[in-house]
Write a protein that holds these residues in place. Structure first.
Motif, short mmCIF file in Angstrom:
data_model
loop_
_atom_site.label_atom_id
_atom_site.label_comp_id
_atom_site.label_asym_id
_atom_site.label_seq_id
_atom_site.Cartn_x
_atom_site.Cartn_y
_atom_site.Cartn_z
N TYR A 35 112.16 5.66 100.79
CA TYR A 35 111.75 4.33 101.25
C TYR A 35 110.73 3.71 100.30
CZ TYR A 35 107.07 5.48 103.16
OH TYR A 35 105.74 5.84 103.30
N ARG A 37 107.69 0.76 100.12
CA ARG A 37 106.82 -0.13 100.90
C ARG A 37 105.77 -0.73 99.97
NH1 ARG A 37 104.76 -3.89 103.06
NH2 ARG A 37 103.12 -3.78 104.64
N ASN A 38 105.86 -2.03 99.80
CA ASN A 38 104.95 -2.73 98.88
C ASN A 38 104.35 -3.96 99.52
OD1 ASN A 38 105.41 -1.16 96.34
ND2 ASN A 38 107.51 -1.76 96.84
N CYS A 83 105.34 5.56 106.57
CA CYS A 83 104.58 4.34 106.76
C CYS A 83 104.17 4.27 108.22
CB CYS A 83 105.43 3.13 106.39
SG CYS A 83 104.51 1.59 106.52
N TYR A 150 95.59 -3.84 95.78
CA TYR A 150 95.78 -2.87 96.85
C TYR A 150 94.74 -1.78 96.64
CZ TYR A 150 97.64 0.13 100.39
OH TYR A 150 97.76 0.89 101.53
N ARG A 178 108.72 2.75 90.68
CA ARG A 178 108.59 2.16 92.02
C ARG A 178 107.67 2.96 92.93
NH1 ARG A 178 113.94 0.32 91.02
NH2 ARG A 178 114.13 -1.83 91.69
N HIS A 179 107.49 4.23 92.63
CA HIS A 179 106.65 5.07 93.49
C HIS A 179 105.29 5.34 92.87
CE1 HIS A 179 109.79 5.30 96.39
NE2 HIS A 179 110.64 5.58 95.43
N MET A 193 99.84 4.67 103.86
CA MET A 193 98.97 3.63 103.27
C MET A 193 97.86 4.22 102.43
SD MET A 193 97.81 4.32 106.55
CE MET A 193 96.63 5.63 106.52
N SER A 195 98.11 6.67 100.31
CA SER A 195 98.59 7.23 99.04
C SER A 195 98.82 6.11 98.03
CB SER A 195 99.87 8.04 99.30
OG SER A 195 99.56 9.15 100.12
N VAL A 196 97.73 5.66 97.42
CA VAL A 196 97.72 4.46 96.57
C VAL A 196 98.56 4.68 95.30
CG1 VAL A 196 96.23 2.90 95.24
CG2 VAL A 196 95.46 3.80 97.46
N TRP A 198 100.25 3.30 91.52
CA TRP A 198 99.77 2.66 90.27
C TRP A 198 98.24 2.73 90.19
CZ3 TRP A 198 102.84 -0.43 93.69
CH2 TRP A 198 104.21 -0.27 93.46
N TYR A 218 95.77 -1.59 108.80
CA TYR A 218 95.70 -0.13 108.95
C TYR A 218 94.54 0.35 109.82
CZ TYR A 218 99.28 -0.72 105.59
OH TYR A 218 100.44 -1.16 104.99
#
Ligand code: MTE
Length: 349
Positions: A35, A37-38, A83, A150, A178-179, A193, A195-196, A198, A218
Motif C-alpha cells: 500500500y 500512503r502519501n 495506516c 511531513y 515510493r517507500h 504515520m 515511519s517517516v 524520504w 494522528y
C-alpha cells in the motif's frame, strides 16, 4: 481462480493506493502490491546532495551520506505497516479522510541502521526530550496557511529503542523510491504515520513537538462535544481481516477455505476465531506461520458446507494482552483505528 492483482486506487496525486487483500498469498507483500500512503506529491531526491543530518540538542551535530549509512552495522526486521486510517470506510456514521477498505496494510522485511547508533554518535544532551524526523516531501494543508514538510516526533525513549531503525532496504533490495528511498524510519508495532519516508533531517529537541502531523492529525479526538483531550496515536490495535472469500462472493458447496491476517501492536495474537452463523458460535482457525514480534500472522479455516443458502461470516482475534475485538469500533471524528469484528456475507450455490 485466475486473478491478476493490482493496487486499489483512492488517489493518484498524492498517491494513495491500497493492497488488494484478496491477493494475500505470502506473508511478505511484494513491492508492487504494498500500500502507498502519501500526504504530498513525491519529493525530488537528488542523491548528489542527499544527507541525513542529526542536529539540535546534541554535542556533535553530524551528517551521514548514503554510503556512510550503508557501511554501518545493519539489522533486519520483519515489520507490518498499517495506516491508522485502514478500514475507515467501515465506520458508521462516515468520517472524513481517505475511505480505505481492508488494505491500508502490508508487510515487508526492512534492513537498516539502528537509530540509537546514529543518536549515540551525535552524543545526545541531557536536556533532550523528543526527536523529530523530517521527510523531504512538503506542501500545503487545507486547514492552515503555509507550507509544511511531513514531520513527526518520537519520545527520546522510543527513538532509542533498539528496534527503531532507519531502513535502507525493503525485502532485500534498496528501498523503493515510493517507500522512502534513500532512507525511512521504521517504528515497529506503531501505526504507519510514525515511519517517516524520504528522511533527511533528525532534530533532537527539549520541548514537545507541535507540528500539524503530530498534534492535529494522528490523534484520537473523541466524540464531538466532549472536552478536547487529544490522545496521540501510537500502537497498532488488535485487528483481524478476512482476505478471502470476499463479501458477496458466491461459492460452491463442498470445501471452502476462509483465510486472512491478524495483528496487534501490543502483544502476540494468540487466537483467531471464525463464525459462519453471524456470531452465534465460533470455531478456532489454524495458523499458517509462526508468531513474529511485529508481523501480521496469516490464518486459515477449512469450511465444509453442504447446505445452499446465505451465510454471515465473522472473524475475531485475541491477543496475549487480553484484548479481544468487539462488534463496534471506537468511533472518532477522523476515522482512526477501526478494528471491529469483520463481517462478510457469502452465498452457497
Ligand atoms: N512519510 C512522509 N515523508 N510522507 C508521508 O506522507 N505518510 C505516512 C508514513 N510516512 C508519509 C510518511 C503514513 S500516514 C503512512 S501510513 C506510511 O508512511 C505509509 O507508508 P508506505 O507508503 O510506504 O506504505
Amino acid at each position: 481462480m485466475l486473478y491478476s492483482p493490482h493496487l486499489i486506487t483512492h488517489r493518484i496525486m498524492p498517491e494513495n493506493q491500497e493492497f488488494p487483500m484478496l491477493s494475500l498469498s505470502s506473508r511478505i507483500t511484494p513491492e508492487h502490491l504494498f500500500y502507498r500512503r502519501n500526504h504530498f506529491l513525491y519529493p525530488n531526491v537528488d542523491m548528489r546532495f542527499w544527507r541525513l543530518s542529526i542536529e539540535g540538542c546534541v554535542n556533535k551535530p553530524l551528517y551521514f551520506r548514503y554510503d556512510n549509512l550503508l557501511n554501518m552495522p545493519q539489522v533486519t526486521l520483519p515489520v507490518t505497516l498499517e495506516c491508522v486510517g485502514d478500514k475507515r470506510s467501515f465506520f458508521e456514521p462516515k468520517t472524513r479522510g481517505e475511505q480505505w477498505g481492508l488494505g491500508a496494510i502490508s508487510h515487508a522485511v526492512w534492513t537498516g541502521v539502528r537509530l540509537q547508533d546514529l543518536l549515540h554518535a551525535a552524543d545526545v544532551q541531557g536536556n533532550a526530550r523528543e526527536v523529530t524526523f523530517e521527510g523531504m516531501d512538503k506542501g500545503a494543508r487545507t486547514d492552515m496557511p503555509g507550507v509544511f514538510s511531513y514531520k513527526r516526533s518520537l519520545s527520546l525513549e522510543r527513538a532509542l529503542h533498539p528496534d527503531t531503525i532507519v531502513a535502507l532496504y525493503m525485502n532485500g533490495k534498496p528501498l523503493p523510491f515510493r517507500h522512502g528511498y534513500p532512507a525511512r524510519l521504521i517504528v515497529p508495532g506503531w501505526y504507519g504515520m510514525a515511519s517517516v519516508k524520504w528522511l533527511h533531517r533528525i532534530v533532537v529537541i527539549e520541548e514537545p513537538f507541535q507540528g500539524p502531523f503530530q498534534v492535529v492529525d494522528y490523534v484520537f479526538n473523541r466524540k464531538p462535544l466532549t472536552p478536547f483531550a487529544p490522545e496521540p496515536i501510537t500502537t497498532i490495535r488488535l485487528n483481524s481481516t478476512i482476505a478471502g472469500p470476499t463479501d458477496q462472493e458466491v461459492l460452491a458447496r463442498g470445501e471452502n477455505w476462509i483465510w486472512g491476517i491478524a495483528i496487534s501492536g501490543s502483544a502476540p495474537v494468540v487466537q483467531v476465531e471464525i463464525s459462519i452463523d453471524n456470531g452465534n458460535s465460533w470455531l478456532v482457525a489454524s495458523w499458517m506461520e509462526q508468531q513474529e514480534a511485529y508481523s501480521w500472522r496469516r490464518w486459515c479455516w477449512k469450511w465444509t458446507v453442504t447446505e445452499p443458502g446465505t451465510y454471515d461470516i465473522k472473524v475475531r482475534a485475541k491477543d496475549a494482552a487480553g484484548n479481544t475485538q468487539s462488534e463496534m469500533a471506537d468511533w472518532n471524528v477522523n476515522g482512526y483505528g477501526y478494528n471491529a469484528i469483520q463481517h462478510i456475507r457469502v452465498y452457497i450455490d
